[in-house]
Design an enzyme around this catalytic site. Sequence first.
Site, PDB file in Angstrom:
ATOM      1  CG  ASP A  27      -9.265  23.220  -8.932  1.00  0.00           C
ATOM      2  OD1 ASP A  27      -9.436  24.401  -9.305  1.00  0.00           O
ATOM      3  OD2 ASP A  27      -9.132  22.275  -9.728  1.00  0.00           O
ATOM      4  CG  ASP A  57      -5.064  25.988  -8.915  1.00  0.00           C
ATOM      5  OD1 ASP A  57      -4.974  24.908  -8.312  1.00  0.00           O
ATOM      6  OD2 ASP A  57      -5.641  26.114 -10.007  1.00  0.00           O
ATOM      7  CG  ASP A  84      -6.652  30.154 -19.867  1.00  0.00           C
ATOM      8  OD1 ASP A  84      -6.765  30.918 -18.883  1.00  0.00           O
ATOM      9  OD2 ASP A  84      -7.165  29.016 -19.906  1.00  0.00           O
TER      10      ASP A  84
END
Length: 462
Positions: A67, A69, A162
């Site tokens: 995907d 983003d 992260d």
Amino acid sequence: MKKSGSIRSKREEGSSVIIARQDHGISRKLMSPNALRVLYRLKDNGFVGYLVGGCVRDLLLGREPKDFDVVTNATPGEIKRIFRNCRLIGRRFRLAHIHFLDEIIEVATFRSQASNEPEPEPEEGNGTEQRQRHPRMLKDEEGMILRDNVYGTPEEDALRRDFTVNALSYNIADFSIIDYVGGLADLNAGIIRIIGDPVVRFQEDPVRMLRAVRFAAQLGFTIEEGTLKALVAAADTIVRAAPPRLYDEMLKLLLSGEGDKCYDLLRHTGLFAALFPHFSAWLDAESEGFPHTRFGEMLAYVDSRIQQGDKISQPLLLALLFGEYLDEKAENFRRQGAPWQQSVYAALGEFMGEVCPIVLITNRVGFALRDIIAQQTRLKKVPGRRPEAFIARHDFNDIIAYCRITRGDQKEVARQLDWWEARAQQQEPLPPPADSSEETEAPQRKRRRRRRRRPKADKKLG
Ligand code: ATP
Ligand code: MG
């Protein structure tokens, strides 16, 4: 797989490195046209627009992103104003979903890293007044983030991500890549490194430990030493994450096409025993002098199917992985005198009771898993009563697949399965296999059958 080996950093700016368009291999041709539309529209309206996270990482590695983003300095309200096809979602942190025919592009406003420091007073007239309305970051007494809702700068947004390889951004204004955290060097070296203090970052969100494992396995990377050490030390705290989220994340691991590698890492780090204490102990123990080998075989099988581009339903996946464990449980109930069907139901109930407090399997998936196991005996009845009704079951293919994968190497079983599949393909009904000991089709009865009530046990999973 094309790696980003040729990438050179061009210009250092503060702590960030900017890689100019001609120095990286990302082409707009590989990007979703819809994501590009969103980025250009933001830019044309005077806002900053970046692609971020996994898609930049994957584009640099020559992998197809799952995907795309987008992050921007536009607030959700401003995004809504410039996109007619926009829906704002999320109550705490508002995200914009830009809807296209076959794709949704997620657009987030730059956020800042979780911290317990008070936020500065918003200045007037620069759009920050809107920021006041959002509840701030909140951690529980053990440092886990409960709320993380503070708008920030592009750099702050990168720092709250992260891993370094997940914090790269692609700037639509000049087609450059911006790296605030040394993500490119780690991408080149094949390293999963958490951003910031690993102890704190795993405390803030234990699910990051599972993400580290998944990315390491999926990308063929190694987990950096400090990150790994903190992960192993914090492995037991994985149970603090929300059970539905742990289930979703486990699914991603098991369906990544590298489930076998993920399992190895989960086991070595102590995460597996923390997530599935009962099952893990059972795997370690032998059964009548034999080790439990089916779980490993099934992981390898699932990986090979996923790598071929096949889909595996959640109930079938769980049946393949936990079927042997469930069979053993069911056998115990049977020895205590329960009929077969009931013993499977009881085994499933016990299994859900063990697993769901930590990794929440929904009742819908639990029932479907139970049915795949419980219906295995029906396959032996060739054709049995009303075979067409059995074939019409929504889970017929999963029931067949489970049998074929786990017992299809037995001649007699394979013959029965062939018969069912041929019948299902609406070929001329085949005569039952000659030496089938099972009942043959009963003559059609005219008598109307009463509907049987569902057994109560149905309602008592988990
Ligand atoms: P995938 O290929 O699985 O989509 P991804 O890296 O894109 O991998 P997403 O879950 O789509 O993962 O998340 C998008 C980005 O959001 C990540 O790349 C990362 O920068 C950030 N992110 C996601 N989860 C976390 C988390 N738990 N903590 C910090 N940052 C996160
Ligand atoms: Mg993603």
